[in-house]
Design a protein around this motif. Sequence first.
Motif, PDB file in Angstrom:
ATOM      1  N   PHE A  39       0.582  -1.258   0.003  1.00  9.08           N
ATOM      2  CA  PHE A  39      -0.032  -0.079   0.067  1.00  9.08           C
ATOM      3  C   PHE A  39       0.848   1.242  -0.058  1.00  9.08           C
ATOM      4  O   PHE A  39       1.895   1.502   0.794  1.00  9.08           O
ATOM      5  CB  PHE A  39      -1.022   0.170   1.219  1.00  9.08           C
ATOM      6  N   PHE A  40       0.433   2.307  -0.939  1.00 13.51           N
ATOM      7  CA  PHE A  40       1.251   3.453  -1.088  1.00 13.51           C
ATOM      8  C   PHE A  40       0.635   4.612  -0.498  1.00 13.51           C
ATOM      9  O   PHE A  40      -0.557   4.692  -0.867  1.00 13.51           O
ATOM     10  CB  PHE A  40       1.686   3.606  -2.435  1.00 13.51           C
ATOM     11  N   PHE A  41       1.173   5.446   0.280  1.00 15.18           N
ATOM     12  CA  PHE A  41       0.574   6.504   0.883  1.00 15.18           C
ATOM     13  C   PHE A  41       1.572   7.958   0.627  1.00 15.18           C
ATOM     14  O   PHE A  41       2.677   7.779   0.779  1.00 15.18           O
ATOM     15  CB  PHE A  41       0.352   6.122   2.328  1.00 15.18           C
ATOM     16  N   TYR A  42       0.809   9.142   0.376  1.00 22.66           N
ATOM     17  CA  TYR A  42       1.288  10.352   0.121  1.00 22.66           C
ATOM     18  C   TYR A  42       0.882  11.116   1.207  1.00 22.66           C
ATOM     19  O   TYR A  42      -0.110  11.481   1.188  1.00 22.66           O
ATOM     20  CB  TYR A  42       1.075  10.786  -1.316  1.00 22.66           C
ATOM     21  N   ILE A  43       2.103  11.763   2.066  1.00 22.90           N
ATOM     22  CA  ILE A  43       1.764  12.684   3.067  1.00 22.90           C
ATOM     23  C   ILE A  43       2.065  13.938   2.683  1.00 22.90           C
ATOM     24  O   ILE A  43       3.367  14.395   2.404  1.00 22.90           O
ATOM     25  CB  ILE A  43       2.413  12.321   4.480  1.00 22.90           C
ATOM     26  N   PRO A  44       1.396  15.018   2.411  1.00 22.39           N
ATOM     27  CA  PRO A  44       1.848  16.386   1.994  1.00 22.39           C
ATOM     28  C   PRO A  44       2.637  16.852   3.280  1.00 22.39           C
ATOM     29  O   PRO A  44       2.672  16.660   4.223  1.00 22.39           O
ATOM     30  CB  PRO A  44       0.441  17.066   1.721  1.00 22.39           C
ATOM     31  N   SER A  45       3.320  17.914   2.537  1.00 22.42           N
ATOM     32  CA  SER A  45       4.582  18.682   3.652  1.00 22.42           C
ATOM     33  C   SER A  45       3.726  19.310   4.708  1.00 22.42           C
ATOM     34  O   SER A  45       4.345  19.396   5.776  1.00 22.42           O
ATOM     35  CB  SER A  45       5.240  19.720   2.750  1.00 22.42           C
ATOM     36  N   ASN A  46       2.382  19.769   4.725  1.00 20.38           N
ATOM     37  CA  ASN A  46       1.986  20.339   5.860  1.00 20.38           C
ATOM     38  C   ASN A  46       1.459  19.590   7.096  1.00 20.38           C
ATOM     39  O   ASN A  46       1.228  19.810   8.148  1.00 20.38           O
ATOM     40  CB  ASN A  46       0.601  21.089   5.481  1.00 20.38           C
ATOM     41  N   ARG A  47       1.724  18.106   6.648  1.00 19.80           N
ATOM     42  CA  ARG A  47       1.588  17.142   7.829  1.00 19.80           C
ATOM     43  C   ARG A  47       2.765  16.286   8.321  1.00 19.80           C
ATOM     44  O   ARG A  47       2.785  15.611   9.033  1.00 19.80           O
ATOM     45  CB  ARG A  47       0.503  16.219   7.129  1.00 19.80           C
ATOM     46  N   ARG A  48       3.992  16.881   7.588  1.00 21.30           N
ATOM     47  CA  ARG A  48       5.093  15.966   7.872  1.00 21.30           C
ATOM     48  C   ARG A  48       5.603  16.165   9.144  1.00 21.30           C
ATOM     49  O   ARG A  48       5.997  15.128  10.075  1.00 21.30           O
ATOM     50  CB  ARG A  48       6.005  16.464   6.887  1.00 21.30           C
ATOM     51  N   ASN A  49       5.686  17.195   9.736  1.00 18.22           N
ATOM     52  CA  ASN A  49       6.340  17.457  11.094  1.00 18.22           C
ATOM     53  C   ASN A  49       5.313  16.759  12.132  1.00 18.22           C
ATOM     54  O   ASN A  49       5.943  16.002  12.908  1.00 18.22           O
ATOM     55  CB  ASN A  49       6.069  18.939  11.457  1.00 18.22           C
ATOM     56  N   LYS A  50       4.116  16.839  11.898  1.00 21.51           N
ATOM     57  CA  LYS A  50       2.975  16.075  12.785  1.00 21.51           C
ATOM     58  C   LYS A  50       3.336  14.538  13.009  1.00 21.51           C
ATOM     59  O   LYS A  50       3.473  13.867  13.736  1.00 21.51           O
ATOM     60  CB  LYS A  50       1.647  16.299  12.801  1.00 21.51           C
ATOM     61  N   PHE A  51       3.349  14.181  11.535  1.00 21.30           N
ATOM     62  CA  PHE A  51       3.767  12.702  11.126  1.00 21.30           C
ATOM     63  C   PHE A  51       5.040  12.352  11.891  1.00 21.30           C
ATOM     64  O   PHE A  51       5.313  11.136  12.448  1.00 21.30           O
ATOM     65  CB  PHE A  51       3.940  12.677   9.863  1.00 21.30           C
ATOM     66  N   LEU A  52       6.344  13.079  11.765  1.00 26.49           N
ATOM     67  CA  LEU A  52       7.512  12.671  12.479  1.00 26.49           C
ATOM     68  C   LEU A  52       7.434  12.413  13.645  1.00 26.49           C
ATOM     69  O   LEU A  52       7.913  11.431  14.395  1.00 26.49           O
ATOM     70  CB  LEU A  52       8.579  13.476  12.137  1.00 26.49           C
ATOM     71  N   GLU A  53       6.703  13.396  14.631  1.00 28.02           N
ATOM     72  CA  GLU A  53       6.493  13.473  15.924  1.00 28.02           C
ATOM     73  C   GLU A  53       5.633  12.198  16.284  1.00 28.02           C
ATOM     74  O   GLU A  53       5.938  11.505  17.288  1.00 28.02           O
ATOM     75  CB  GLU A  53       5.639  14.795  16.370  1.00 28.02           C
ATOM     76  N   ASP A  54       4.611  11.720  15.507  1.00 23.64           N
ATOM     77  CA  ASP A  54       3.714  10.628  15.934  1.00 23.64           C
ATOM     78  C   ASP A  54       4.299   9.443  15.677  1.00 23.64           C
ATOM     79  O   ASP A  54       4.146   8.350  16.485  1.00 23.64           O
ATOM     80  CB  ASP A  54       2.377  10.654  15.192  1.00 23.64           C
TER      81      ASP A  54
END
Length: 594
Positions: free
Chosen positions: A267-282
């Motif tokens: 499965f392939f997922f694209y996370i836009p840049s405006n959610r990257r910091n939140k994604f790294l923290e989580d």
Amino acid sequence: MQNQNKITWTIPLVKSIRYTSYQFYAISEPAKGISIEHLFIKEILHILQWIKKKCTASDNPLDENLPDVLHGIPQPDEFASYALDNLKSFRYDTGYQLEVIVTKDRKNWAMNILEPDRGPTPYNPKDGRKPVAGRLFETDIGLRRNAMNVEIATRTYVHEPVGIKEECDAFRQGFITELIRDSNIKLRNEGWPVKEDYYMIENKNSYENLLRWLKSEERQSLAIIYSETLPVKKEKKKDEPEEPEKDFESLKIKFNELAKKYRAYAFFFYIPSNRRNKFLEDMASSGFEVLGQEDLILIDAKKFNDAEMLKYDYLKSMQDDVISAFISKKISKYFEKKEMNFNKMRFIPDLRDVLAKETEDSIKSEKDILKDRDKWKEDYHSLKRNYEADIAYEKSEKDRLLNNKNEEVKKLKDELKEYKDNCESCIKQHINELDEKEIVIKRLRNLQSRPKKFKDIPKWVEENFTDKLILCKRAQDEIMDIKSEYDIDNICDAIEYLALDHYEQMNGNITEQEKIHKASLIYDNHFKIMKQSVPKITNTTDYEFTYNKKSGKLINALIDMHLYLEGKEPRIYYTYDKEDKRIIIASLPRHLKY
């Protein structure tokens, strides 16, 4: 002697190993209004068309290499014309083994293919690796029809001699791509649609679903995430080569191409840049490795022992052939040597057991039927005899009751008829009595219009009785000569009695008794009618008279009847003209001598 000296040897047996290669599981649901049965059939037709191409290596359905049972298989879009009962079990063995089993209830269908390794490109051997001697591919495919969906699973086993160094490719079956592209089929696995492009994590809900899935102990599939980074400007050091700026739109296109190429592998997922910091923290707080500037992440499922997380700079990885090849291998061979949970899906080995059990039950059932057949026959004939006896008794009882009812009905009908006849007789009697009373009333009312003088009698007769009774000329003259010694009412009673009551009796409309009864109600007199014979010698002239018929013709006639009142005068002499149907009064009121 020469044969005895010939050198001989024994070819040793080689131990083989078996391991899983490509594996896939999904739940499919119908789309665009098709039924679950049609969904089940259409998916099977996709698989059968795929296996036909493998058997013939062409699109020609008449190829001699095609098993007979696969001739006439319709295209998937013709699913509506293919019934569930057309699904058959079969086995085909000619250099490769092909077996299909479908359960009696048509809810489980499975296929097993065992074929030798011919290399990835058997028709262009120079383009790929050489086939490995002794290596076999065994592909299991299974479908299960449920009330609301159809489950589909496939796995490939590699059988090869121990010690083989040549790597084996992990092939995705061609029909899976057809299922993904079919607009009537919606495939889902682990909560995500199986499709040909990446998932855009664009809102809170999809983001939370992704995190929850990544951390799930039940997850089996490989997650490939492209987390878009923000542009970072670095100070260029002296003599340091200048790095090209990232073209994010181009990277998105490349990532989507990667998702399409390896559809149903991961499965392939694209996370836009405006959610990257939140994604790294989580990710860090969830126990995953801390990310730096890497934007391509491959995350194994936690349930597998060799689970790992790989991270790359996507742009650099595409520019490095070694890393790019490693990523491709990682994706395509992710399920190799892994035990995947297929949600108790039944493949050919499982259905063989089911088929054997069904066959065993069928044989046992047949033996039981044969064993109990004689008893069933005896029971049947006994029941039949009892049934026939019961039927005969019930028929006899029914006939008896029916006869009783018929007699009762006949009796009631007779009583009803008698009652009806009595009622009709009573009604008729009442009507007659009413009619009689009406006539009497009318007759009594007519008394007021009777003549008061003798000379008015002829006119009264003409106005009231001319169709039934007339006075001849002689009678009219005699009336004019009547003196007061005669009672005018008695004369009128006698004339009216002749014209109305006696006339009706003469014409058969009433009986003698009815005539007498009616007269008794109206008159105070008792009338006597007698035949009158004409004297043969004396006074014959008195009994002769003339009158005019209705036609005007003058007739000579003789008196043959006369009326008198008992104990009273007058007397009326008359005759009856049968042709004119009229009473002709010849003489009144005196007594004629005989």
